[in-house]
Every structure is written in structure tokens, then in C-alpha cells.
Design an enzyme around this catalytic site. Structure first.
Site, PDB file in Angstrom:
ATOM      1  N   HIS A 243       0.838  -1.209   0.000  1.00 27.06           N
ATOM      2  CA  HIS A 243       0.000   0.000   0.000  1.00 27.06           C
ATOM      3  C   HIS A 243       0.872   1.258   0.000  1.00 27.06           C
ATOM      4  CE1 HIS A 243      -3.562   2.449   1.224  1.00 27.06           C
ATOM      5  NE2 HIS A 243      -2.632   3.159   1.838  1.00 27.06           N
ATOM      6  N   GLU A 244       1.846   1.292   0.883  1.00 25.72           N
ATOM      7  CA  GLU A 244       2.705   2.478   0.965  1.00 25.72           C
ATOM      8  C   GLU A 244       3.538   2.659  -0.301  1.00 25.72           C
ATOM      9  OE1 GLU A 244       2.676   4.908   3.170  1.00 25.72           O
ATOM     10  OE2 GLU A 244       1.031   3.891   4.173  1.00 25.72           O
ATOM     11  N   HIS A 247       1.576   4.157  -3.103  1.00 26.50           N
ATOM     12  CA  HIS A 247       1.480   5.617  -2.948  1.00 26.50           C
ATOM     13  C   HIS A 247       2.720   6.289  -3.532  1.00 26.50           C
ATOM     14  CE1 HIS A 247      -2.122   6.203  -0.676  1.00 26.50           C
ATOM     15  NE2 HIS A 247      -1.707   5.657   0.445  1.00 26.50           N
ATOM     16  N   HIS A 322      -6.771   7.758  -1.838  1.00 26.73           N
ATOM     17  CA  HIS A 322      -7.384   6.435  -1.633  1.00 26.73           C
ATOM     18  C   HIS A 322      -8.691   6.326  -2.400  1.00 26.73           C
ATOM     19  CE1 HIS A 322      -5.002   6.843   2.234  1.00 26.73           C
ATOM     20  NE2 HIS A 322      -4.524   5.752   1.682  1.00 26.73           N
TER      21      HIS A 322
END
Ligand SMILES: *[C@@H]1O[C@H](CO)[C@@H](O)[C@H](O)[C@H]1NC(C)=O
Ligand SMILES: *[C@@H]1O[C@H](CO)[C@@H](O)[C@H](O)[C@H]1NC(C)=O
Ligand SMILES: *[C@@H]1O[C@H](CO)[C@@H](O)[C@H](O)[C@H]1NC(C)=O
Ligand SMILES: *[C@@H]1O[C@H](CO)[C@@H](O)[C@H](O)[C@H]1NC(C)=O
Ligand SMILES: *[C@@H]1O[C@H](CO)[C@@H](O)[C@H](O)[C@H]1NC(C)=O
Length: 699
Positions: A243-244, A247, A322
Site C-alpha cells: 500500500h505504501e 502511494h 485512496h
């Protein structure tokens, strides 16, 4: 009744502590650097661009770099670091299989921030050195990315320019980082952000872009205290890391506006331009990501013909990084994290990377997102989620099944759901696929539950007939979430087994009776046995990882006065003497240390791993003891008439004994490495109206 409910919700809050994703606020605090044309070597401008334009995309090479600043008091937790290291390696390999870029042809070299090293620039446009640095900032401390110090070896040099004529070189270009398309700095720390937001596992930001705005470098910071938490599985750390990293690689409110439109494909860079419209607000005020591939993917997912206007984004302050979680619950890029089991790397997210114009995407790694599949254009709206039109949302209170049917769930909401309610996994013990959860019910099991890897949650009100012997009738109870064994017979078709019963065919959408039990078991439709793989294991294999697998590279800077520069033989002798001192200091045998060497500028390096048969503590423990001891008392060795003292130590860690990258980077004078990650996701609430508009079927 009421009291019972209140207690239940408290439990939920404690157990499924959703952590906030700090990405937006972190990214906002970082100055994004991109190379100035004047910083590029002239041969780069003239020859490399045409050459690279003829090349094919290759898997994205992510290099991770971790050094522990010996002077800082950042936490060093070898066990937590090891877990994170394993997760990071797995995550970067996974991304490599999905994203491809036109590979950089020369070592990756990052930019310096002129506003940092330079105090004044020449201001007269008529002079040749207009806009160049005329006065250095004497307090310049080098470059950093989200608190990670970037070594000079990774950075371009800089010069001081007179009003006319040639510059005075202050720092030459570093050698750069070979074979790398993205450089990730890693910190394991207890930062003030970690302190202020105790639920945050990690946060990340991008710091540098290339000349086409593709992210080139970033940092991920792990809040050290979470890495040793037993409540995080390896899979959770991998998922949060992914997830990070997504980003940092482009899925970020700060980067959306830099996405590129490349109608002729990745290899024809000359035909790319900056996209004009990436996000927009629809007439109801809902923020949407509107690029074509994501819009098509969502339309396909919802079963809407043609395309939709865009994919709704969760709004978090002024930015949004998101997906709207009512619509894309379970996607890796929503703001809530319910653990790896419930998170999917979905096609819509991958489509965003294609639309960024920076990557070629291999969709074969996409995971199926069940949430909302085929549910039509009205799905996920605040206005319809409560009217019972979709069984992805729930309306009644009480226990049911999470939509993936892996867990029992309780019908509840959270800030990002904006009043819509879904069955969320209970705090603990609700996983049907965990055998240990069944131990609690073993003694008394009137509902015939079975906890097993292949068990799933079913709505049922089964009660053993043995229980009611002698009674005339059983009080009727309404169905609730229960765990029973299932096995797939064909795609979409399955059988169930209850404690003591034979296998019973379960007709999706129907209720079945089970011999030996009163009541009914409801068979969910479109949720189970969807792949052709039969009863595929639900748990991703937990990678076993031990710190034994780590290779540590210890580097010691020595100071001393040999009176002359050391020749090769003298350096070999000195390396041997330092090694002896190290073995003595560590109180262990030599079997941990391999290939000691010393450079002409007195940098001692040695690889550390346990040879087979080597007795003693783990390498990580030994390393930790050694560094602690150096901090207390430097190592001092005598060689000939000279005395050498350790000045600092550095660590380099990697997973693999045969990593050539490691050696190569070391030999160019810097210390590379790998480490940890985790992402933290979370919930942020904004009251807003949300809707999804169906557009005309155009391309
Ligand atoms: C770039 O676009 C031009 C004009 O649309 C087209 O003629 C050319 O073939 C494109 N280049 C590539 C490599 O596709
Ligand atoms: C895409 O990834 C799969 C594995 O996930 C691999 O087998 C396949 O070769 C890849 N395709 C391309 C074009 O790289
Ligand atoms: C729920 O609301 C939507 C939109 O207003 C409507 O189309 C649908 O028929 C409603 N469903 C039920 C079961 O009331
Ligand atoms: C089970 O639930 C159904 C309705 O869903 C009800 O008709 C039936 O009486 C219940 N059976 C028992 C044993 O509670
Ligand atoms: C490392 O330190 C720990 C705790 O201080 C100690 O128990 C252990 O014996 C030490 N190990 C070595 C190899 O010195």
C-alpha cells in the site's frame, strides 16, 4: 440487549484498530525535486534520450537502502527489522512482476535542492551564469528524504559560480546507484509522527521525480514498535508495505496531477504529454479519478455497459490518495486496512498505474475484487446502501458473515463508510479458517461448527437435535454467522459439512437442511468457489524467515596515524588485526566473519553470517552487541607503531548471501541496503454526498 451491543462495538474498536494513513500529510511536507536541465550532463541530453526511446519496458528495479545512523538513537530491533526485511523483499519482487518502465541506462543519480546548498544566485539575466549559485549556504548539511540522509554517492555534485567564467566544483557527482529505476530509503524509527499516531505502522513519501515526473526516490518510515507486534502477520506487513509503495510510486494526490498521457505507448516517450484531467468533481461534489483505463475497469467491475465518469476517491482534507471505500471495499488502495486476508491488489488499482503514463502494467497479477462485482451503477451510494438493494451492505444489527465469508462479522459502520454498514470481522476468534478458534467450542458445540482452513462463514440457525431430546419444539432462532466446512465441486458449486454430518450439496441462493440438526443453513451466491482452482487455500503461505538468513555487512571507519599510506599487504595485515579485535570484543568465534578488508582510506568491512556448524547467538544479536559496545567504547588496535581507533560503524543487511549488488555498491564506497516496511492505512472521515454517474458509452 442494548448493553450487549455497546460492549460488542467497543471490542470491535479495540481489535480492528484502524490506523490512519499519513501519506497525504507526509507527502505535502516533502519538496518534490526533479532534475534541472542544466544539471544533466551534456552527453545525457544529446545521446541518451533518442537511444532510450527505442528500448522496451523492463521490470521496475527497486533498490532499497537502509543505513542506520550510528549517531542517532533510532531504534534498532533486529527481530522486527528482520520481519520487515522479509516483507520488503517480497513486496518489491511482487511489484517487479507487475510494473515495467523503460530502464535507466546509467546509474541513478539524484538531485540536490539548490535552496538548501545555495544562499544566493546570480540575478542579472544578461550575465552567462544567470540563476546559478553565487553564494553557498555554509550550514548545508546535505540532502535528506523524509528524514533519511541521502549519501553523496547517490547525488549529483554542485558548484559555486563566479559572475563570469567557469565554476568552482564543490562536490563532484557521486557514482550513482547501478541497475536501479527507483531508490527507496528505509528508516525504522520512533518518530514524533509514530508517537502522535500510535496506530500508524509506517508512512512514506516520494522525494524525487525524473524528467518525465516519474517517481525516482522516496522514503518509507516504519514505526519501530509495530514490527515486533505479534498481531501483525507477515502477510499484513507485506500488504501494508505494498500500500505504501503504491502511494510512493504514483498513487498519490500530489502525483495525480503529474500523470502523463502516452497514446503511442511507453516506448514512444516523445508522444507523451502531461494529462490535463486526472481528477474532477462531479455535480454532487464527489471527487473522481477520471482517466480512461480506471473508468473502464470500474464499469466492467460493476457490470455497467461502456464506461463510467470516473472512480470515486475518499476525501481526506484537500487531497485524496485512496479509493472511496464504500465502492471499493477490500482494494489495496482504500483507506482502511482490515488485514492481508481481506485485501486485494485489484485491476482498478493496476489500471491507475497504466493511466499514470509511467508504467507498463502486467495485469496477470491482479486479484479478484469481489466487493460490488456486477452490482450496477447505483452500487455503493450513501443513498442506497441502507435500503436493502445490495447484500454487500447490511441493515440489521447482529452477527452475520463478512462478504468474503472467511470471517464472522458484525454489522457496523466506520467514518469512511459514511453511515453505510457492512459486516466487519470481529475483533478476534471470528476467522472460520483458523483451526485454533475451534478449540473454544470443542467442549460444547450445539451448532455443529467446524473451524478449519477450508471452513467458511454461513448464515445458519442449526441446532443439534440431540440437544432437544424430550422437548416438543425448539424455540425459533434467527440465522447468524457460523463456521462450517465447504468444498468446491465445480465452479460456483459447493458442498458443506457440519459436525457429524455427511457432505451436503449447497445450492447457491438456497437454504439447506442438515441431517441431525434443526434449522437451516443458507448458501451464499456468487461468493464461494468462484475460481476453477477448487478449494484454494485461503491463507497465503506464511513465509518463514529467520535472522540466520541475513547477511550483515559491518563497516568500521578507522582513524590512525600510520605516517604513510598503507600498501596492500599492510592493509591485509591490519584487516586481520581488526578482525581479531572484533572477535574478542564480540566474545564469539571467527565463524561469523568473512572476507575482511580495508580500503586505503581506512574503511574496514567484513561480511557477517553464520557458517554451518557455527555455535552461538544469531548474527543480528551479535551485530547488535557489537554496535552497542562500539558506542560505549571504540575499538582500538595496535599495528606496528600506529594505533587505530574506530570512528563509526555502519551496517548493511541483505537477505541473500550471494547478492552481488551489495558487493558492487560497497566497492564504490557506499553502504546500501534493504529493510523494512509496513503501511498504515486508516480511516478519515468526511461527511459528503457521494454518487457515481454513468456516462455515455464512449471510449
Ligand atoms: C507519435 O505521434 C505521431 C503523430 O500522431 C505519429 O505519427 C507517430 O507515429 C507517433 N510515434 C510513435 C513512435 O508511435
Ligand atoms: C506477467 O506476469 C506473469 C506472472 O504473474 C508472467 O508469467 C508473465 O510472463 C508476465 N507477462 C509479461 C508480458 O511480462
Ligand atoms: C434502493 O434505492 C435505489 C435508488 O433510489 C432504487 O433504485 C432501489 O429500487 C431501492 N431498492 C429497494 C429494495 O428499495
Ligand atoms: C431458522 O430460521 C428460519 C427463518 O430464517 C425459521 O423459519 C426457523 O424456524 C428457524 N429454525 C430454528 C430451529 O430456529
Ligand atoms: C549480547 O548481549 C546480550 C544482552 O546484553 C547478552 O545476553 C549476550 O550474551 C550477548 N551476546 C554476545 C555474543 O555477546
Amino acid at each position: 440487549m442494548t448493553r450487549h451491543r455497546v460492549k460488542m462495538q467497543l471490542l470491535l474498536l479495540l481489535g480492528v484498530a484502524t490506523s490512519r494513513c499519513l501519506h497525504d500529510e507526509t507527502q505535502k511536507s516533502v519538496r518534490l525535486l526533479r532534475p534541472h536541465l542544466s544539471q544533466m550532463p551534456t552527453h545525457f541530453r544529446s545521446s541518451v534520450l533518442p537511444l532510450s526511446s527505442s528500448r522496451d519496458p523492463q521490470p521496475l528495479r527497486i533498490q532499497t537502502y537502509y543505513t542506520r545512523d550510528p549517531l542517532s538513537n533510532e531504534a534498532w530491533a533486529p527481530d522486527g527489522a528482520s520481519r520487515a526485511l522479509a516483507a520488503l523483499r517480497e513486496t518489491t519482487q511482487r511489484i517487479q512482476g507487475i510494473l515495467a518502465v523503460i530502464p535507466a541506462q546509467r546509474p541513478l543519480l539524484l538531485s540536490r535542492d539548490p535552496t538548501q546548498y545555495c544562499r544566493a544566485i546570480w540575478g542579472d539575466p544578461d550575465t552567462p551564469n544567470y540563476h546559478r549559485c553565487s553564494l553557498l549556504n555554509p550550514g548545508y548539511q546535505g540532502e535528506s528524504c523524509l528524514g533519511a540522509k541521502m549519501p553523496d554517492a547517490h547525488l549529483r555534485g554542485y558548484s559555486l559560480w563566479p559572475e563570469h567564467g567557469l565554476p568552482q566544483l564543490i562536490q563532484p557527482d557521486g557514482p550513482g546507484v547501478q541497475n536501479t529505476d527507483f531508490l527507496l530509503y528505509v528508516r525504522v524509527a520512533h518518530t514524533s509522527k509514530c508517537h502522535k499516531e500510535p496506530s500508524v505502522i509506517a508512512y512514506a513519501a516520494c522525494c524525487q521525480l525524473d524528467s518525465e515526473d516519474r517517481p525516482l526516490a522516496g522514503t518509507i518510515v516504519y514505526c519501530a514498535q509495530h514490527l515486533t507486534s505479534p498481531s501483525l502477520s507477515h502477510g499484513d506487513i507485506v500488504t501494508a508495505t505494498l500500500h505504501e509503495l503504491l502511494h510512493v510510486l504514483g498513487f498519490s494526490g500530489q502525483l495525480f496531477m503529474k500523470w502523463r498521457d502516452c497514446p503511442s505507448g511507453l516506448s514512444a516517450r516523445e508522444n507523451c504529454s502531461t494529462r490535463k484531467h486526472v481528477t474532477r468533481r462531479d455535480e454532487w461534489g464527489q471527487l473522481l479519478l477520471t482517466t480512461p483505463t480506471v473508468s473502464h475497469s470500474l464499469a466492467k467491475h460493476l457490470g455497467v455497459p461502456g464506461t463510467v465518469l470516473g472512480v470515486p476517491l475518499e476525501e481526506e482534507g484537500s487531497l485524496s490518495s485512496h479509493w472511496e471505500s464504500r465502492l471499493l471495499q477490500g482494494s489495496i488502495m482504500t483507506a482502511t486496512f482490515d488485514g492481508a486476508q481481506h485485501t486485494r491488489l485489484d485491476r482498478i488499482t493496476l489500471a491507475a498505474f497504466e493511466d499514470s503514463g509511467w508504467y507498463q502494467v502486467n495485469y496477470s497479477a491482479a486479484e479478484e475484487l469481489l466487493w460490488g462485482q456486477g452490482s450496477g451503477p447505483e452500487f455503493g451510494l450513501v443513498s442506497t446502501c441502507g435500503n436493502g438493494s445490495s447484500d454487500f451492505f447490511c441493515t440489521r444489527s447482529g452477527l452475520g458473515c463478512h462478504y468474503l465469508h472467511l470471517d464472522k462479522g458484525s454489522c457496523s459502520s466506520d467514518p469512511v463508510l459514511e453511515g453505510c454498514r457492512i459486516y466487519k470481522p470481529l475483533a478476534s476468534g471470528s476467522e472460520c479458517w483458523k483451526e485454533e478458534n475451534g478449540l473454544l467450542t470443542r467442549a460444547e458445540n450445539p451448532h455443529g461448527e467446524i473451524y478449519h482452513l477450508h471452513s467458511r462463514c454461513f448464515l445458519a440457525n442449526l441446532t443439534s437435535q440431540a440437544l432437544s431430546k424430550g422437548k416438543v419444539s425448539q424455540p425459533s432462532t434467527s440465522p447468524t454467522g457460523r463456521c462450517y466446512l465447504h468444498q468446491c465441486t465445480h465452479k460456483g458449486v459447493y458442498e458443506v459439512q457440519v459436525e457429524g454430518s455427511p457432505w451436503i450439496p449447497c445450492l447457491p441462493g438456497k437454504a439447506v437442511q442438515i441431517p441431525g440438526y434443526y434449522g437451516l443453513l443458507y448458501c451464499p451466491q456468487g461468493r464461494l468457489c468462484l475460481s476453477n482452482k477448487g478449494t484454494s487455500a485461503v491463507t497465503s503461505p506464511q513465509m518463514s524467515f529467520s535472522t540466520q538468513d541475513l547477511l550483515f555487512q559491518l563497516s568500521l571507519g578507522l582513524t590512525g596515524t600510520p605516517g604513510h599510506s598503507l600498501g596492500k599487504e599492510e592493509r591485509e595485515e591490519l584487516a586481520e588485526v581488526v578482525l581479531q579485535a572484533l572477535v574478542t570484543r564480540g566474545g564469539t568465534s571467527r565463524c561469523y566473519f568473512h572476507s575482511p578488508s580495508i580500503t586505503t582510506n581506512l574503511m574496514f568491512t567484513v561480511s557477517m553470517w553464520k557458517s554451518p556448524g557455527c555455535q552461538g547467538p544469531s548474527v543480528a544479536t551479535l551485530y547488535q552487541n557489537l554496535t552497542l559496545s562500539f558506542q560505549e567504547k571504540p575499538l582500538q588496535v595496535h599495528h606496528g607503531k600506529a594505533i587505530f581507533t574506530t570512528e563509526y560503524s555502519k551496517l548493511l543487511t541483505s537477505m541473500d548471501h550471494s547478492i552481488s549488488v551489495t558487493d558492487q555498491l560497497l566497492s564504490t564506497g557506499f553502504c546500501i541496503l534493504l529493510l523494512i516496511l509496513v503501511g498504515a492505512l486508516g480511516t478519515l472521515a468526511y461527511q459528503k454526498r457521494a454518487t457515481l454517474q454513468v456516462g455515455p458509452s464512449t471510449t
